[in-house]
Motif scaffolding. Structure first.
Motif, PDB file in Angstrom:
ATOM      1  N   HIS A   1      -7.773   0.843   4.006  1.00 26.04           N
ATOM      2  CA  HIS A   1      -7.903   2.103   4.745  1.00 26.04           C
ATOM      3  C   HIS A   1      -7.898   1.842   6.252  1.00 26.04           C
ATOM      4  O   HIS A   1      -7.148   2.475   7.008  1.00 26.04           O
ATOM      5  CB  HIS A   1      -9.206   2.792   4.326  1.00 26.04           C
ATOM      6  CG  HIS A   1      -9.498   4.054   5.086  1.00 26.04           C
ATOM      7  ND1 HIS A   1      -8.971   5.288   4.728  1.00 26.04           N
ATOM      8  CD2 HIS A   1     -10.254   4.280   6.185  1.00 26.04           C
ATOM      9  CE1 HIS A   1      -9.401   6.207   5.574  1.00 26.04           C
ATOM     10  NE2 HIS A   1     -10.175   5.625   6.463  1.00 26.04           N
TER      11      HIS A   1
ATOM     12  N   HIS B   1      -6.806   3.785  -1.072  1.00 24.32           N
ATOM     13  CA  HIS B   1      -6.940   3.559   0.365  1.00 24.32           C
ATOM     14  C   HIS B   1      -6.978   4.854   1.172  1.00 24.32           C
ATOM     15  O   HIS B   1      -7.378   4.839   2.338  1.00 24.32           O
ATOM     16  CB  HIS B   1      -5.864   2.600   0.887  1.00 24.32           C
ATOM     17  CG  HIS B   1      -4.469   3.152   0.962  1.00 24.32           C
ATOM     18  ND1 HIS B   1      -3.601   3.155  -0.106  1.00 24.32           N
ATOM     19  CD2 HIS B   1      -3.775   3.685   1.991  1.00 24.32           C
ATOM     20  CE1 HIS B   1      -2.445   3.665   0.254  1.00 24.32           C
ATOM     21  NE2 HIS B   1      -2.517   4.002   1.528  1.00 24.32           N
TER      22      HIS B   1
ATOM     23  N   HIS C   1       0.814  -1.226   0.000  1.00 25.86           N
ATOM     24  CA  HIS C   1       0.000   0.000   0.000  1.00 25.86           C
ATOM     25  C   HIS C   1       0.844   1.271   0.000  1.00 25.86           C
ATOM     26  O   HIS C   1       0.415   2.302  -0.506  1.00 25.86           O
ATOM     27  CB  HIS C   1      -0.967   0.003   1.192  1.00 25.86           C
ATOM     28  CG  HIS C   1      -0.328   0.340   2.510  1.00 25.86           C
ATOM     29  ND1 HIS C   1       0.561  -0.503   3.151  1.00 25.86           N
ATOM     30  CD2 HIS C   1      -0.447   1.431   3.315  1.00 25.86           C
ATOM     31  CE1 HIS C   1       0.956   0.059   4.289  1.00 25.86           C
ATOM     32  NE2 HIS C   1       0.367   1.230   4.413  1.00 25.86           N
TER      33      HIS C   1
END
Length: 434
Positions: free
Chosen positions: A371, A355, A290
Motif C-alpha cells: 500500500h 493493497h 501488484h
C-alpha cells in the motif's frame, strides 16, 4: 566533482558518487539532490566527507533565475494535481509532496516537457477516442473468474513457474535444485543474474566478498548469495513478465507500466527491509505484480477500463475506485484471484489482493508494505499504470509500519536508484519488452 566536508554541505548540492557508511553499508545513491533530511542523515552516520558535483556558477545577489522559477511553478501544478487525494498534512504526505516537487522540477529544468513515466497523462490518453461517452457505460462484469476464463494463456502459469514452485514447496530442496529450476529458461536466468549483480544486493555482495568473485556469474552462486528460496521467489515474479507483451499500445505503454511496477517493487523491498515487515524478496515480487490484474482488464475488458479511466480522471479519484464501480471489483482483487489460481504463496496473494483494502485482512503489515510502496511510486511519478492521482495513504498502514518522515526521506532516493538499475536489468533493449 569535489570532495566536501559533511559540515560544509548545503541543501541543493548533488552527490557525485554513491555514499557508503564506514562499515560499507549503502546509504545514498549518486545523483541525490541533498535536502535537510539527507544532511541530518549524513551527520548522524558521522561521515567526514562526500563527493559532490561541482557547483554551477552562482547568480549575483538579488538576481532572479526566471527559468528555474517557471520550472518550479509548472512542476507545482503537475504535482498538486497528482497528489490531490493525498493528505499533505500527514507526515508521509509532506515528505512525498516535497520529494515529488523536487523531482518534477529537476526534470523540467533538464528540458523534459513531461516527466519520465507520465506518458499516459499526456494529450492522448488511453480510452479517450476508443469508447463511447460516459452515458454509454458498460454493465459490471460477472466475476474475476469469468474474466480469467476468456484468456487461455492465463489458465495455467508458465512452465518455469511450475518448476520453481516445486522447489518452494519442497522443504529439503538444495542449492542445485533451486538453480536447476531456473537454468532451463536462459532469459529468466539472465535477468536474475543482472538483478543479483545490481546494487539491489550490493550490501550482501560486500558481505560475502572473498568467498565469491566480485561478479556473480552463475545461478548456483546467486543462490548462495541471495538464498535458494529467495531467488526462487524472485524468479516467480520475473517469470510472469513475458506473458503480457501484446497489449495494444493505444491502451497502455507496457514499458511505462512496468516502470511503475518496478518502482513499486523497489519501494516495497526497501520498506520491508527498513521495517522488518516480511521478506524483502517477497515484498519485491508483490510490488512487481501488484497491478497485474489491471493488465488483464486492459486485455479482456478494454471498454470497461477506458470508461473507468475517464470516470477516475473526471472525479479526480484513484482508478481502483472507478474500477469497482464499473467492473464490480478492482484490479487488486483480480490480481489476487489470478495468483491464487496459480497457487502462488499465500502471503504474495494477500499482499496483492489487499493493497487497496487494508480493512479486510486480519493482519495488515504485509499488505501495508505494498500500500505504501504503491503510494510512493505513484506520488513520485515512477511510470504509470493508468492512475493520474496518487491513492490516499491509509493512516493505519503508516502506523503498522512504524516509519518516520525522516526515514522515508532517506529511503526514497535509494528506491529511485534501484528502480533505474532494475529497469535496466529487466529491459536492457529499447523496445521495453521483458
Amino acid at each position: 566533482m569535489v570532495r566536501c566536508n559533511v559540515s560544509e554541505l548545503r541543501e541543493g548540492m548533488v552527490l557525485a558518487e554513491d555514499v557508503l557508511t564506514a562499515g560499507g553499508r549503502f546509504l545514498m545513491p549518486k545523483g541525490t539532490t541533498l535536502d535537510h533530511g539527507h544532511l541530518k542523515s549524513l551527520q548522524a552516520w558521522n561521515l567526514s566527507a562526500v563527493s559532490v558535483a561541482a557547483a554551477a556558477t552562482p547568480l549575483a545577489p538579488g538576481a532572479r533565475d526566471d527559468g528555474a522559477v517557471a520550472a518550479g511553478e509548472a512542476a507545482e501544478i503537475v504535482v498538486r494535481e497528482r497528489l490531490c487525494r493525498l493528505d499533505c498534512e500527514h507526515e508521509a504526505g509532506r515528505v512525498l509532496w516535497r520529494l515529488a516537487l523536487e523531482r518534477e522540477t529537476r526534470h523540467r529544468l533538464a528540458g523534459d516537457a513531461v516527466s519520465p513515466g507520465q506518458g499516459e497523462s499526456g494529450p492522448h490518453r488511453p480510452g479517450d477516442d476508443t469508447v463511447g461517452r460516459p452515458e454509454e457505460l458498460p454493465p459490471p462484469l460477472s466475476s474475476p473468474e469469468a474474466l480469467l476464463r476468456d484468456e487461455p494463456k492465463l489458465v495455467s502459469p508458465p512452465e518455469v513457474y511450475l518448476r520453481i514452485n516445486d522447489v518452494l514447496r519442497d522443504p529439503i530442496s538444495t542449492v542445485e535444485d533451486a538453480a536447476e529450476s531456473i537454468r532451463h529458461d536462459p532469459s529468466l536466468a539472465a535477468k536474475l543474474l543482472r538483478l543479483v549483480n545490481s546494487s539491489f544486493y550490493a550490501r550482501t555482495l560486500r558481505a560475502v566478498r572473498g568467498r565469491f568473485p566480485a561478479k556473480v556469474d552463475s545461478l548456483s552462486r546467486a543462490v548462495m548469495v541471495v538464498g535458494g528460496r529467495q531467488l526462487a521467489t524472485l524468479a516467480l515474479g520475473v517469470s510472469v513478465l513475458p506473458l503480457f507483451q501484446d497489449i495494444p499500445p493505444h491502451w497502455v505503454n507496457m514499458r511505462v507500466f512496468w516502470e511503475h511496477s518496478v518502482g513499486c517493487a523497489a519501494a516495497a523491498q526497501a520498506i520491508a527491509g527498513a521495517c522488518s515487515r516480511g521478506n524483502p524478496e517477497t515484498a519485491f515480487v508483490a510490488g512487481l505484480l501488484h497491478d497485474i490484474g489491471r493488465i488483464i482488464v486492459f486485455k479482456q475488458a478494454s471498454t470497461h477500463m477506458a470508461a473507468a479511466m475517464r470516470q477516475a480522471a473526471a472525479a479526480r479519484e484513484p482508478l481502483y475506485k472507478a474500477e469497482r464501480d464499473l467492473l464490480g471489483f478492482d484490479h487488486a482483487a483480480l490480481g489476487g484471484h489470478l495468483l491464487r489460481k496459480w497457487q502462488f504463496p499465500a502471503n504474495l496473494e494477500k499482499m496483492v489482493r489487499y493493497h487497496h483494502d487494508l480493512g479486510e485482512p486480519l493482519f495488515i503489515d504485509e499488505p501495508a508494505v505494498i500500500h505504501l510502496a504503491d503510494c510512493v511510486a505513484t506520488a513520485m511519478g515512477w511510470g504509470a499504470s493508468g492512475n493520474r492521482h496518487a491513492p490516499p495513504l491509509d493512516p493505519a498502514a503508516w502506523e503498522a509500519l512504524g516509519l518516520t518522515g525522516e526515514e522515508l526521506t532517506r529511503l526514497v532516493p535509494v528506491m529511485e536508484a534501484r528502480l533505474a538499475e532494475t529497469m535496466h536489468s529487466f529491459f536492457p533493449d529499447r523496445d521495453g519488452r521483458p
